[in-house]
Design a protein around this motif. Sequence first.
Motif, PDB file in Angstrom:
ATOM      1  N   MET A  84     -39.547  30.763  -9.052  1.00 30.24           N
ATOM      2  CA  MET A  84     -39.774  32.111  -8.526  1.00 30.24           C
ATOM      3  C   MET A  84     -39.911  33.118  -9.670  1.00 30.24           C
ATOM      4  SD  MET A  84     -37.203  34.234  -6.077  1.00 30.24           S
ATOM      5  CE  MET A  84     -37.493  35.931  -5.652  1.00 30.24           C
ATOM      6  N   ALA A  85     -41.054  33.825  -9.674  1.00 27.43           N
ATOM      7  CA  ALA A  85     -41.284  34.788 -10.746  1.00 27.43           C
ATOM      8  C   ALA A  85     -40.723  36.157 -10.361  1.00 27.43           C
ATOM      9  CB  ALA A  85     -42.777  34.888 -11.027  1.00 27.43           C
ATOM     10  N   ILE A  86     -40.155  36.811 -11.332  1.00 24.15           N
ATOM     11  CA  ILE A  86     -39.626  38.158 -11.122  1.00 24.15           C
ATOM     12  C   ILE A  86     -40.601  39.138 -11.769  1.00 24.15           C
ATOM     13  CG2 ILE A  86     -37.740  39.727 -11.786  1.00 24.15           C
ATOM     14  CD1 ILE A  86     -36.850  37.696  -9.744  1.00 24.15           C
ATOM     15  N   ASP A  87     -41.013  40.159 -11.004  1.00 21.18           N
ATOM     16  CA  ASP A  87     -41.942  41.096 -11.622  1.00 21.18           C
ATOM     17  C   ASP A  87     -41.202  42.325 -12.163  1.00 21.18           C
ATOM     18  OD1 ASP A  87     -41.323  42.508  -9.399  1.00 21.18           O
ATOM     19  OD2 ASP A  87     -43.246  42.180  -8.395  1.00 21.18           O
ATOM     20  N   ARG A  88     -41.914  43.129 -12.887  1.00 20.76           N
ATOM     21  CA  ARG A  88     -41.253  44.237 -13.566  1.00 20.76           C
ATOM     22  C   ARG A  88     -40.689  45.276 -12.571  1.00 20.76           C
ATOM     23  NH1 ARG A  88     -43.840  46.810 -17.759  1.00 20.76           N
ATOM     24  NH2 ARG A  88     -42.666  48.655 -17.218  1.00 20.76           N
ATOM     25  N   SER A  89     -41.336  45.409 -11.421  1.00 21.20           N
ATOM     26  CA  SER A  89     -40.819  46.408 -10.472  1.00 21.20           C
ATOM     27  C   SER A  89     -39.445  45.973  -9.933  1.00 21.20           C
ATOM     28  CB  SER A  89     -41.812  46.640  -9.342  1.00 21.20           C
ATOM     29  OG  SER A  89     -41.832  45.533  -8.464  1.00 21.20           O
ATOM     30  N   THR A  90     -39.220  44.673  -9.786  1.00 15.18           N
ATOM     31  CA  THR A  90     -37.899  44.195  -9.351  1.00 15.18           C
ATOM     32  C   THR A  90     -36.861  44.524 -10.424  1.00 15.18           C
ATOM     33  OG1 THR A  90     -38.983  42.364  -8.214  1.00 15.18           O
ATOM     34  CG2 THR A  90     -36.606  42.171  -8.527  1.00 15.18           C
ATOM     35  N   VAL A  91     -37.231  44.281 -11.664  1.00 13.21           N
ATOM     36  CA  VAL A  91     -36.305  44.575 -12.763  1.00 13.21           C
ATOM     37  C   VAL A  91     -35.998  46.072 -12.796  1.00 13.21           C
ATOM     38  CG1 VAL A  91     -36.054  44.622 -15.281  1.00 13.21           C
ATOM     39  CG2 VAL A  91     -37.007  42.604 -14.147  1.00 13.21           C
ATOM     40  N   GLU A  92     -37.031  46.861 -12.626  1.00 16.88           N
ATOM     41  CA  GLU A  92     -36.822  48.311 -12.643  1.00 16.88           C
ATOM     42  C   GLU A  92     -35.922  48.765 -11.497  1.00 16.88           C
ATOM     43  OE1 GLU A  92     -40.833  49.651 -12.796  1.00 16.88           O
ATOM     44  OE2 GLU A  92     -40.875  49.724 -14.987  1.00 16.88           O
ATOM     45  N   SER A  93     -36.126  48.191 -10.326  1.00 15.97           N
ATOM     46  CA  SER A  93     -35.312  48.658  -9.192  1.00 15.97           C
ATOM     47  C   SER A  93     -33.872  48.159  -9.311  1.00 15.97           C
ATOM     48  CB  SER A  93     -35.953  48.258  -7.857  1.00 15.97           C
ATOM     49  OG  SER A  93     -35.529  47.001  -7.435  1.00 15.97           O
ATOM     50  N   VAL A  94     -33.676  46.959  -9.853  1.00 16.28           N
ATOM     51  CA  VAL A  94     -32.300  46.472 -10.067  1.00 16.28           C
ATOM     52  C   VAL A  94     -31.607  47.342 -11.114  1.00 16.28           C
ATOM     53  CG1 VAL A  94     -30.912  44.541 -10.950  1.00 16.28           C
ATOM     54  CG2 VAL A  94     -32.760  44.111  -9.323  1.00 16.28           C
ATOM     55  N   ALA A  95     -32.349  47.697 -12.147  1.00 18.77           N
ATOM     56  CA  ALA A  95     -31.781  48.564 -13.185  1.00 18.77           C
ATOM     57  C   ALA A  95     -31.380  49.914 -12.593  1.00 18.77           C
ATOM     58  CB  ALA A  95     -32.796  48.748 -14.314  1.00 18.77           C
ATOM     59  N   HIS A  96     -32.222  50.410 -11.716  1.00 14.53           N
ATOM     60  CA  HIS A  96     -31.916  51.690 -11.077  1.00 14.53           C
ATOM     61  C   HIS A  96     -30.653  51.576 -10.217  1.00 14.53           C
ATOM     62  CE1 HIS A  96     -32.249  55.410  -8.887  1.00 14.53           C
ATOM     63  NE2 HIS A  96     -32.274  54.731  -7.750  1.00 14.53           N
ATOM     64  N   LEU A  97     -30.565  50.480  -9.444  1.00 15.86           N
ATOM     65  CA  LEU A  97     -29.394  50.286  -8.587  1.00 15.86           C
ATOM     66  C   LEU A  97     -28.112  50.197  -9.421  1.00 15.86           C
ATOM     67  CD1 LEU A  97     -30.749  47.719  -5.976  1.00 15.86           C
ATOM     68  CD2 LEU A  97     -29.974  50.033  -5.486  1.00 15.86           C
ATOM     69  N   ALA A  98     -28.224  49.614 -10.608  1.00 12.42           N
ATOM     70  CA  ALA A  98     -27.061  49.463 -11.479  1.00 12.42           C
ATOM     71  C   ALA A  98     -26.891  50.674 -12.393  1.00 12.42           C
ATOM     72  CB  ALA A  98     -27.187  48.181 -12.298  1.00 12.42           C
ATOM     73  N   ARG A  99     -27.723  51.681 -12.197  1.00 12.14           N
ATOM     74  CA  ARG A  99     -27.705  52.891 -13.022  1.00 12.14           C
ATOM     75  C   ARG A  99     -27.798  52.556 -14.512  1.00 12.14           C
ATOM     76  NH1 ARG A  99     -28.293  54.007  -8.507  1.00 12.14           N
ATOM     77  NH2 ARG A  99     -27.400  55.700  -7.298  1.00 12.14           N
TER      78      ARG A  99
END
Lengths: 95, 481
Positions: free
Chosen positions: A1-16
């Motif tokens: 399963m590939a993770i795209d940059r928008s997922t990384v960005e949204s996880v980063a946002h959720l984790a502040r």
Amino acid sequence: MAIDRSTVESVAHLARLSISEDEVRQTTEQITAIMGLIDEMQAVDTNGIDPLAHPLDAVQRLRADEVTESNQREKLQNNAPATEDGLFLVPKVIE
Amino acid sequence: MQWEAVIGLEIHVQLATKTKIFSGASTAFGAEANTQACAVDLGLPGTLPVVNDEAINMALKFGLGIDAEINKINVFERKNYFYPDLPKGYQTTQLEKPIVGAGHVDIPQEDGTLHRVRIHHAHLEEDAGKSLHEDFHGMSGIDLNRAGTPLIEIVTEPDMRNAKQAVAFARKLHAIVTTLGICDGEMAQGSMRFDVNVSVRPMGQEELGTRTETKNLNSFKFMERAINKEIERQIELIEDGGTVIQETRLYNGDTDVARSMRSKEEANDYRYFPCPDLLPVVIEDSRLEKLRADMPEMPEARKARFISDLGLGDYDAEVLSGEVTTANYFEASAKAGGDAKLAANWVMGELAKTLNQNDLEIKDSPVSAEVLGGLIARIKDNTISGKIAKQVFEALWKGEGSTADEIIEKKGLKQVTDTGAIEAIIDEVLANNPAQVEQYKAADEAKRGKMVGFFVGQTMKASKGKANPGMVNQLLKKKLG
């Protein structure tokens, strides 16, 4: 399963977490690699095995309902950047 | 078009433990800010949670009280979000394996039948602290005394169809948790907080409409109003061609206005995972057996007993069994007074009225159940009439004496049952009202019944209300011929 940059960005946002452009690229690659490992593990047949909530094979110990803590407000608030009237002060939160 | 509302509730119930769910800090209400928030509650690095045994017991009691499945292995998880009153950055709660599984609560309906509300599950979790938004130089104040207070969150199926039903359910739930002794039931202090999910759909349609959630209703009155308002709002919106959006709303009881708090557009992604600091909680059969053996009489059973053993009517039994302090008060006064029906009338009548006027709860009544029982005993044995009893009650309320007997004695209120004494008063009344006596004697039998009332009134007045009304009636009829 590939993770795209928008997922990384949204996880980063959720984790502040604030991450740089370079880090986004790097992290996307790393997480994709980790997901590859997970995909491999998913292939293992786990039929009839209960999901594990904790790696230790033990059960939770409980404590008696008795007050054991005393008021340590002064010491605990020494740590805080701002206090007033016994309250911790934080940047204004509005709902 | 005919619309139907669909209502489900989520209820946060603060458990009546002495300490927090994961720390030994006190949960007593009303302490100075942050004096009951220890290192664990503050989420300081290096601290570890240890689960409160009594919180587990109380959650299990609730499960037994609603006839629910118990998950003998239950797991704490982390619900991750950022808010200043949640210092750890996550709430420790349960999701996949909550301690209490599916159960049900039956509520009485107006037609006398029972309506079943299914409980989806109830899970254990910790309460958050409180944010104070008054102005602290442009900052917010945080009080973490409440952080870590044990809660059970009870989630119903969407089984209610109108505000009345939802309130009836909420009242029943209040009765259950207070009877079980797992919550003090003080709604104004936030001990029970109701979140209401409301949607509407055309009558007969199977599919559910989009729901909204109205949060933190802490009185039955506000709950009923907020639900009715939200149903109306949604119907109007749809009939005007709009659509309901899924959102959280906040109802202000003082202004009777609800406003949108945040839309769930940025869908909450709480990234739940099992809490690595806590092992699974395993419920032994022996624990459940012991709890089962110690279960108190539930409101349903108590109501049935009030009807069968004490001879109360359905309505009285429902009202008196609904709330545990009221039920206890009623039973104690009925026992002390020796008459359940009279006790029921007094508790629901004069006592309730006076408490209401003084804005007091029954537990704060200056007249105790035993003292009221003493008063009831004097009505029952004809020492005083019901009318005089109200005077005695008022005096007891004001603290003019500690028992009904003392006040009856001190104020000379004992009912006159001596035939001679009553006859003497009647003779005087008749002598003072010759014209009325003449009229009575001239009247026919049909009218006399009504006319005798005048003399009864005069005699009672002359006796300062102390003459036994039954005897006055009898003796008057005899004397008037």
